[in-house]
Design a protein around this motif. Structure first.
Motif, PDB file in Angstrom:
ATOM      1  N   THR A 274       0.837  -1.196   0.000  1.00  0.00           N
ATOM      2  CA  THR A 274       0.000   0.000   0.000  1.00  0.00           C
ATOM      3  C   THR A 274       0.872   1.247   0.000  1.00  0.00           C
ATOM      4  OG1 THR A 274      -1.789  -1.112   1.194  1.00  0.00           O
ATOM      5  CG2 THR A 274      -1.763   1.291   1.256  1.00  0.00           C
ATOM      6  N   ILE A 275       0.682   2.094  -1.002  1.00  0.00           N
ATOM      7  CA  ILE A 275       1.395   3.359  -1.104  1.00  0.00           C
ATOM      8  C   ILE A 275       0.391   4.476  -0.843  1.00  0.00           C
ATOM      9  CG2 ILE A 275       2.886   4.798  -2.514  1.00  0.00           C
ATOM     10  CD1 ILE A 275       4.028   2.038  -1.942  1.00  0.00           C
ATOM     11  N   ASN A 276       0.591   5.229   0.214  1.00  0.00           N
ATOM     12  CA  ASN A 276      -0.310   6.312   0.586  1.00  0.00           C
ATOM     13  C   ASN A 276       0.210   7.649   0.078  1.00  0.00           C
ATOM     14  OD1 ASN A 276      -2.209   4.734   2.225  1.00  0.00           O
ATOM     15  ND2 ASN A 276      -0.500   4.503   3.649  1.00  0.00           N
ATOM     16  N   TRP A 277      -0.725   8.507  -0.300  1.00  0.00           N
ATOM     17  CA  TRP A 277      -0.355   9.853  -0.736  1.00  0.00           C
ATOM     18  C   TRP A 277       0.375  10.575   0.392  1.00  0.00           C
ATOM     19  CZ3 TRP A 277      -1.985  14.577   1.333  1.00  0.00           C
ATOM     20  CH2 TRP A 277      -1.634  15.717   0.608  1.00  0.00           C
ATOM     21  N   VAL A 278       1.398  11.338  -0.004  1.00  0.00           N
ATOM     22  CA  VAL A 278       2.176  12.134   0.945  1.00  0.00           C
ATOM     23  C   VAL A 278       2.038  13.597   0.557  1.00  0.00           C
ATOM     24  CG1 VAL A 278       4.489  12.621   1.836  1.00  0.00           C
ATOM     25  CG2 VAL A 278       3.798  10.262   1.362  1.00  0.00           C
ATOM     26  N   SER A 279       1.900  14.445   1.532  1.00  0.00           N
ATOM     27  CA  SER A 279       1.714  15.868   1.286  1.00  0.00           C
ATOM     28  C   SER A 279       2.773  16.407   0.328  1.00  0.00           C
ATOM     29  CB  SER A 279       1.780  16.640   2.598  1.00  0.00           C
ATOM     30  OG  SER A 279       1.626  18.031   2.367  1.00  0.00           O
ATOM     31  N   ALA A 304       2.130  -5.835  -7.795  1.00  0.00           N
ATOM     32  CA  ALA A 304       2.891  -7.061  -7.608  1.00  0.00           C
ATOM     33  C   ALA A 304       1.932  -8.126  -7.082  1.00  0.00           C
ATOM     34  CB  ALA A 304       4.049  -6.828  -6.646  1.00  0.00           C
ATOM     35  N   ALA A 305       2.485  -9.301  -6.765  1.00  0.00           N
ATOM     36  CA  ALA A 305       1.629 -10.388  -6.296  1.00  0.00           C
ATOM     37  C   ALA A 305       0.990 -10.041  -4.960  1.00  0.00           C
ATOM     38  CB  ALA A 305       2.438 -11.675  -6.193  1.00  0.00           C
ATOM     39  N   GLY A 306       1.470  -8.963  -4.342  1.00  0.00           N
ATOM     40  CA  GLY A 306       1.116  -8.549  -2.976  1.00  0.00           C
ATOM     41  C   GLY A 306      -0.322  -8.451  -2.566  1.00  0.00           C
ATOM     42  N   PRO A 307      -1.260  -7.699  -3.182  1.00  0.00           N
ATOM     43  CA  PRO A 307      -1.114  -6.904  -4.400  1.00  0.00           C
ATOM     44  C   PRO A 307      -0.671  -5.481  -4.084  1.00  0.00           C
ATOM     45  CG  PRO A 307      -3.396  -6.961  -3.727  1.00  0.00           C
ATOM     46  CD  PRO A 307      -2.629  -7.756  -2.699  1.00  0.00           C
ATOM     47  N   GLY A 308      -0.971  -4.514  -4.985  1.00  0.00           N
ATOM     48  CA  GLY A 308      -0.593  -3.128  -4.775  1.00  0.00           C
ATOM     49  C   GLY A 308      -1.809  -2.231  -4.650  1.00  0.00           C
ATOM     50  N   ILE A 309      -1.626  -1.139  -3.889  1.00  0.00           N
ATOM     51  CA  ILE A 309      -2.707  -0.180  -3.687  1.00  0.00           C
ATOM     52  C   ILE A 309      -2.114   1.232  -3.749  1.00  0.00           C
ATOM     53  CG2 ILE A 309      -4.451   0.711  -2.092  1.00  0.00           C
ATOM     54  CD1 ILE A 309      -4.596  -2.090  -0.852  1.00  0.00           C
ATOM     55  N   LEU A 310      -2.728   2.106  -4.558  1.00  0.00           N
ATOM     56  CA  LEU A 310      -2.422   3.530  -4.530  1.00  0.00           C
ATOM     57  C   LEU A 310      -3.595   4.221  -3.850  1.00  0.00           C
ATOM     58  CD1 LEU A 310      -0.894   4.206  -8.085  1.00  0.00           C
ATOM     59  CD2 LEU A 310       0.297   4.094  -5.888  1.00  0.00           C
ATOM     60  N   ASN A 311      -3.363   4.724  -2.653  1.00  0.00           N
ATOM     61  CA  ASN A 311      -4.421   5.267  -1.814  1.00  0.00           C
ATOM     62  C   ASN A 311      -4.245   6.777  -1.681  1.00  0.00           C
ATOM     63  OD1 ASN A 311      -6.398   5.787   0.023  1.00  0.00           O
ATOM     64  ND2 ASN A 311      -5.505   4.608   1.702  1.00  0.00           N
ATOM     65  N   ALA A 312      -5.165   7.526  -2.294  1.00  0.00           N
ATOM     66  CA  ALA A 312      -5.070   8.989  -2.287  1.00  0.00           C
ATOM     67  C   ALA A 312      -5.899   9.629  -1.182  1.00  0.00           C
ATOM     68  CB  ALA A 312      -5.503   9.537  -3.643  1.00  0.00           C
ATOM     69  N   THR A 336      -5.068  -1.466  -7.137  1.00  0.00           N
ATOM     70  CA  THR A 336      -6.286  -0.735  -6.805  1.00  0.00           C
ATOM     71  C   THR A 336      -5.987   0.750  -6.733  1.00  0.00           C
ATOM     72  OG1 THR A 336      -7.248  -2.582  -5.572  1.00  0.00           O
ATOM     73  CG2 THR A 336      -8.070  -0.388  -5.060  1.00  0.00           C
ATOM     74  N   LEU A 337      -6.822   1.564  -7.408  1.00  0.00           N
ATOM     75  CA  LEU A 337      -6.771   3.023  -7.303  1.00  0.00           C
ATOM     76  C   LEU A 337      -7.941   3.430  -6.423  1.00  0.00           C
ATOM     77  CD1 LEU A 337      -6.147   4.004 -11.059  1.00  0.00           C
ATOM     78  CD2 LEU A 337      -4.486   3.278  -9.329  1.00  0.00           C
ATOM     79  N   THR A 338      -7.651   4.033  -5.283  1.00  0.00           N
ATOM     80  CA  THR A 338      -8.716   4.304  -4.314  1.00  0.00           C
ATOM     81  C   THR A 338      -8.472   5.614  -3.578  1.00  0.00           C
ATOM     82  OG1 THR A 338      -9.976   3.326  -2.491  1.00  0.00           O
ATOM     83  CG2 THR A 338      -7.585   3.051  -2.426  1.00  0.00           C
TER      84      THR A 338
END
Length: 516
Positions: A274-279, A304-312, A336-338
């Protein structure tokens, strides 16, 4: 007197030789009767047979082995040193019965009559054979003064470490973002996968030699280096990946990886964890702003197999903004784009539409997998999930658009350009305040040749307060009326294009199933 002594000696020698011949060719009277090797056995292997016997002692000087039929792979006779009690014979033909004769050799070239045994390399059972012993490149120890201990044990520690490193790299278990040059990615991944499989096979083999183990390790390490060498880590900031791509594809000048636009080498950004938006990240257009004429090669976003998440979430920015000539972006599997929102987007309609993804004119956005979920369009605007502007194209063949909300029209997708839906894509559980909880077609084209759009009650055109506050405004799909409305309505090639989908008729192709 001297003549008498010489004759006596000659007679004694003749008598000894005659006696030796009578005793089977052995000139030593202590070996009476002639001796042979004991307990001769033959263990067949692949293109080989291993002979084993018991050392009989006595005054012999060597062991001689012959075989029938003769084969070009073996030079005969085979001589084995005294005291050795085993010999592996290679170069044989699998499935051919061989007879082996083992003789003892004495001084002056005399030999015992010999004993025989039969074996079939590669299998077969002409007699009672003992299992093939573990033998090295030379003879093992015998009961006499043999050459010393047998072969060293096979060590697999380094191979196992290489397998662990490779599988970790393949899984992408550490949360990070990569950009991958994919001109030859399929070949690279196939080679990598094959090297992992081969190494695991050798590691699990009880008969693998040290040379095979070392070779598998070297091959796997090289494949891993090539695979991971295609990935350039950029920490947890996806913007860094985009900057690196733009820098590498700088119009095809010296040192670049290639041109951008049509025909450019495609690039993949792989998201793990999970990659979270940073200011501070992104622009007013969105967190990931892929814009500018011919600024990028084709880009695929996948997990990736993880899976991946872009969380804005908390950014008040849409997740993905795509604009500019020749920019093509694909959403692939496991990503996932969320959490996107257009709350801080500038401009007027439609610039503040599309909480998840904004597809501008001249842009192609393709969805072959992944998920666009729980995104929101700003107050009074549409397209909680995906907004397709006039001149833009959205192709959806797989993946899911769900749980998105629009405070105007088109909870899942709002179309002013072209939306092609096919394959196994799913649009479900999205909400719009006015029209089209699932899909709203404003003045664009919607062509549906597959996929599924779920309504909450099974009525394709029924109003539904959960997804549509209005009356007869299509909680699943809604077409805006207009002069060109007829040409814009096409679903599964069977829809009567004179109808707006405002019907409770179950025979209408837009009579959509309730969500499972």
């Amino acid at each position: 007197m001297k003549r008498y002594s010489l004759m006596t000696a000659v007679l004694a020698l003749i008598t000894a030789l005659a006696l030796a011949l009578t005793l089977g060719g052995c000139p030593n009277l202590n070996d009476d009767p002639p001796i042979e090797v004991g307990g001769l056995t033959a263990a067949p292997g692949g293109e080989s047979v291993t002979l084993s016997w018991t050392d009989p002692g006595g005054t012999y000087t060597a062991v001689e082995i012959t075989l029938s039929p003769a084969t070009g792979g073996v030079t005969q006779p085979i001589t084995v040193a005294r005291g050795t009690a085993t010999r592996r014979i290679s170069g044989l033909a699998n499935g051919t019965p061989y007879t082996f004769t083992v003789k003892l050799v004495y001084a002056m070239g005399f030999k015992s009559p010999g004993v025989t045994v039969m074996a079939i390399p590669g299998g077969g059972d002409p007699g009672d054979f003992v299992p093939e012993p573990e033998v090295g490149p030379g003879p093992g120890p015998g009961p006499g003064p043999g050459p010393g201990p047998g072969p060293a044990p096979v060590v697999k520690t380094d191979l196992q470490a290489a397998i662990s490193d490779a599988t970790t790299a393949k899984a992408g278990t550490s949360p990070s973002i990569y950009w991958v040059i994919t001109a030859d990615l399929n070949t690279i991944e196939t080679t990598f996968d094959n090297a992992i499989t081969a190494a695991q096979t050798v590691n699990g083999s009880a008969t693998a030699t040290q040379a095979e183990v070392d070779s598998a390790k070297t091959t796997l390490e090289a494949a891993t280096a090539t695979y991971t060498g295609q990935k350039h880590a950029s920490g947890t900031n996806p913007i860094t990946a985009l900057d690196a791509i733009k820098a590498a594809f700088n119009g095809g000048s010296s040192g670049s990886l290639g041109t951008t636009g049509a025909g450019a080498i495609p690039v993949t950004i792989i998201v793990s964890g999970t990659i979270n938006w940073v200011s501070g990240q992104g622009t007013t257009n969105g967190w990931l702003d892929i814009s500018g004429n011919n600024a990028y090669p084709p880009i695929t976003l996948q997990g990736a197999a993880g899976p991946g998440i872009l969380n804005a979430s908390s950014s008040s920015k849409r997740v993905l903004y795509i604009a500019g000539t020749n920019n093509k972006v694909t959403l692939g599997a496991n990503l996932t784009l969320t959490g996107g929102s257009t709350a801080t987007a500038t401009g007027t309609t439609p610039n503040v539409s599309g909480g998840g993804v904004y597809v501008s004119s001249g842009v192609t956005f393709t969805m072959t997998g992944g998920t666009i979920s729980d995104n929101t369009a700003g107050s009074g605007y549409g397209a909680g999930g995906v907004y397709v502007a006039t001149g833009g194209t959205f192709n959806m063949s797989d993946g899911t658009i769900s749980g998105n909300t629009a405070t105007s029209a088109g909870g899942g997708v709002n179309v002013s350009g072209t939306f092609n839906m096919s394959g196994n894509g799913t649009i479900s559980g999205n909400t719009a305040t006015t029209q089209g909880g699932g899909v709203y077609v404003a003045n664009g084209v919607f062509i549906k040749n597959g996929g599924t759009i779920y309504g909450s009650d099974g009525g394709g055109g029924l109003a539904n307060t959960a997804n549509d506050a209005g009356t007869h405004k299509g909680h699943a799909v809604f077409w805006h009326t207009g002069a060109d409305a007829t040409s814009r309505k096409k679903v599964d090639d069977t829809l009567d294009t004179t109808k707006n989908p405002k019907t409770t008729n179950a025979s209408d192709p837009l009579w959509l199933p309730a969500a499972p």
